[in-house]
Design a protein around this motif. Sequence first.
Motif, PDB file in Angstrom:
ATOM      1  N   VAL A  92       0.889  -1.319  -0.026  1.00 51.20           N
ATOM      2  CA  VAL A  92      -0.050  -0.009  -0.208  1.00 51.20           C
ATOM      3  C   VAL A  92       0.950   1.175   0.007  1.00 51.20           C
ATOM      4  CG1 VAL A  92      -1.779   1.435   1.344  1.00 51.20           C
ATOM      5  CG2 VAL A  92      -2.087  -1.057   0.920  1.00 51.20           C
ATOM      6  N   MET A  93       1.916   1.281   0.729  1.00 51.01           N
ATOM      7  CA  MET A  93       2.862   2.463   0.932  1.00 51.01           C
ATOM      8  C   MET A  93       3.698   2.743  -0.415  1.00 51.01           C
ATOM      9  SD  MET A  93       2.694   4.258   3.464  1.00 51.01           S
ATOM     10  CE  MET A  93       3.830   5.198   3.462  1.00 51.01           C
ATOM     11  N   VAL A  94       3.861   1.598  -1.259  1.00 53.86           N
ATOM     12  CA  VAL A  94       4.693   1.650  -2.451  1.00 53.86           C
ATOM     13  C   VAL A  94       3.710   2.163  -3.410  1.00 53.86           C
ATOM     14  CG1 VAL A  94       5.925   0.544  -4.112  1.00 53.86           C
ATOM     15  CG2 VAL A  94       6.433   0.208  -2.170  1.00 53.86           C
ATOM     16  N   LEU A  95       2.568   1.505  -3.460  1.00 57.35           N
ATOM     17  CA  LEU A  95       1.689   1.881  -4.732  1.00 57.35           C
ATOM     18  C   LEU A  95       0.958   3.521  -4.216  1.00 57.35           C
ATOM     19  CD1 LEU A  95      -0.332  -1.487  -5.226  1.00 57.35           C
ATOM     20  CD2 LEU A  95       1.583  -0.272  -6.726  1.00 57.35           C
ATOM     21  N   GLY A  96       0.914   3.662  -3.062  1.00 57.13           N
ATOM     22  CA  GLY A  96       0.175   4.868  -2.664  1.00 57.13           C
ATOM     23  C   GLY A  96       0.996   6.231  -3.050  1.00 57.13           C
ATOM     24  N   LEU A  98       3.360   6.025  -5.259  1.00 55.11           N
ATOM     25  CA  LEU A  98       3.861   6.091  -6.811  1.00 55.11           C
ATOM     26  C   LEU A  98       2.622   7.032  -7.264  1.00 55.11           C
ATOM     27  CD1 LEU A  98       4.995   2.399  -7.773  1.00 55.11           C
ATOM     28  CD2 LEU A  98       6.408   4.669  -7.786  1.00 55.11           C
ATOM     29  N   ILE A  99       1.385   6.597  -6.727  1.00 54.87           N
ATOM     30  CA  ILE A  99       0.184   7.364  -7.366  1.00 54.87           C
ATOM     31  C   ILE A  99       0.158   8.724  -6.827  1.00 54.87           C
ATOM     32  CG2 ILE A  99      -2.431   7.150  -7.314  1.00 54.87           C
ATOM     33  CD1 ILE A  99      -2.474   4.413  -7.271  1.00 54.87           C
ATOM     34  N   GLY A 175      -8.540  -0.484  -1.757  1.00 56.81           N
ATOM     35  CA  GLY A 175      -9.189   0.309  -0.872  1.00 56.81           C
ATOM     36  C   GLY A 175      -8.012   1.137  -0.316  1.00 56.81           C
ATOM     37  N   LEU A 176      -7.012   0.545   0.204  1.00 52.51           N
ATOM     38  CA  LEU A 176      -6.060   1.107   1.110  1.00 52.51           C
ATOM     39  C   LEU A 176      -5.230   2.014   0.268  1.00 52.51           C
ATOM     40  CD1 LEU A 176      -5.290  -1.702   3.718  1.00 52.51           C
ATOM     41  CD2 LEU A 176      -6.440   0.381   4.092  1.00 52.51           C
ATOM     42  N   THR A 177      -4.989   1.567  -0.917  1.00 50.74           N
ATOM     43  CA  THR A 177      -3.903   2.459  -1.933  1.00 50.74           C
ATOM     44  C   THR A 177      -4.575   3.455  -2.318  1.00 50.74           C
ATOM     45  OG1 THR A 177      -2.941   0.188  -2.678  1.00 50.74           O
ATOM     46  CG2 THR A 177      -2.683   2.216  -4.084  1.00 50.74           C
ATOM     47  N   LEU A 178      -6.009   3.470  -2.708  1.00 50.94           N
ATOM     48  CA  LEU A 178      -6.607   4.795  -3.292  1.00 50.94           C
ATOM     49  C   LEU A 178      -6.759   5.701  -2.043  1.00 50.94           C
ATOM     50  CD1 LEU A 178      -9.226   3.161  -5.488  1.00 50.94           C
ATOM     51  CD2 LEU A 178      -7.189   4.275  -5.985  1.00 50.94           C
ATOM     52  N   HIS A 179      -6.842   5.287  -0.861  1.00 45.45           N
ATOM     53  CA  HIS A 179      -7.129   6.120   0.189  1.00 45.45           C
ATOM     54  C   HIS A 179      -5.717   6.782   0.766  1.00 45.45           C
ATOM     55  CE1 HIS A 179      -8.618   7.657   4.362  1.00 45.45           C
ATOM     56  NE2 HIS A 179      -7.463   7.117   4.863  1.00 45.45           N
ATOM     57  N   SER A 181      -3.250   7.085  -1.363  1.00 48.33           N
ATOM     58  CA  SER A 181      -2.625   7.900  -2.148  1.00 48.33           C
ATOM     59  C   SER A 181      -2.856   9.290  -2.162  1.00 48.33           C
ATOM     60  CB  SER A 181      -2.806   7.357  -3.557  1.00 48.33           C
ATOM     61  OG  SER A 181      -4.411   7.272  -3.802  1.00 48.33           O
ATOM     62  N   ALA A 182      -4.432   9.442  -1.936  1.00 51.30           N
ATOM     63  CA  ALA A 182      -4.777  10.976  -1.730  1.00 51.30           C
ATOM     64  C   ALA A 182      -4.011  11.840  -0.507  1.00 51.30           C
ATOM     65  CB  ALA A 182      -6.213  10.892  -1.317  1.00 51.30           C
TER      66      ALA A 182
END
Length: 338
Positions: A92-96, A98-99, A175-179, A181-182
């Motif tokens: 989640v942290m890596v993808l978050g 990046l986005i 869900g965690l990544t989209l949250h 990333s904001a």
Amino acid sequence: MVMPSGVTPAPAAVPPRKQPETAAPDTDAPRIVPRRNVGRWISAGLALLLFAMVLNSVVRNDAFRWSVVGQYFTTSAVLDGLLLSLWLTAVVMVLGFLIGTVLAVMRLSGNPVLRTLSWGYIWIFRSTPLLVQLLFWFNIGALYPTLGLGIPFGPQFVTVQTVNLLGPTLTAVIGLTLHESAYAAEVVRGGILSVDSGQTEAAQALGLSRRRTLRRIVVPQAMRSIVPTAGNMLIGTLKGTSIVSVLAVHDLLYSVQLIYNQTYQIIPLLMVATLWYIAVTTALSVAQFYVERYYARGNSRALPPTPLQRLRFQLTALRLWLRRATAADARPAIGGDR
């Protein structure tokens, strides 16, 4: 008087220089003593007393069942749940980020369309509670029973059932990544804005492109402001993964819940999860300290001391204090013997 030729006169006698008289030490002068902070010592004593009371109530309370805590602390079910929580946190942290980095660049772009889309994404996902987002993605099949890939308003080449595509773990990751990333977008944007604009102007004067300026000059300097907040987000994400237990994802908390639903040892099993969260959070805090210290090299002349260096300084100061105290105690004894 005339001196004969070839005879040099004797040098005149120089009177001896008087040595400066040293003043005798004034035994009647008042002795300088450090200020006694009575209030500081009283508050420290009260704090230590309160801490001892809390520690005593935790250690000697039989309801915690520390034997049960030690029995289940390293069981395979708990360790599997811990590994899944750590895996979720890392992904989640890596993808978050990046986005979030892409969203931050869009937010700072001169293109009004990109800037508006980025602002809208951040506004929506920061305004919605995380639990609502997870439940929404878990029930996405009610809105889109099938997902397909094809030509818009035309035939679809690949079709898949949403129920078969999005399982509990994948739903939790989305869900965690989209949250996150904001929030990561705002963290990265704040770090970029903290860099002096003169750095960008100097890069433009050297003929560097905007992309290279951002990658080689702006982002490395922005990391000094990004890392502390990113470390807090990392710790928050680790603790936030416990919320995926509502989706029956076998994380640390859900694994503990499965055990105490069978043994009815609720408090000891919750203590197992608590101790593991504390241990991992402590390790992440130590890693965050060294990362912050690494990126502080170009900002300060002297790097902040590490915990080992602080301990060494304190031990040295304690050794010097003990040596002075021992010497002060031995001096009157020697005078008495005389």
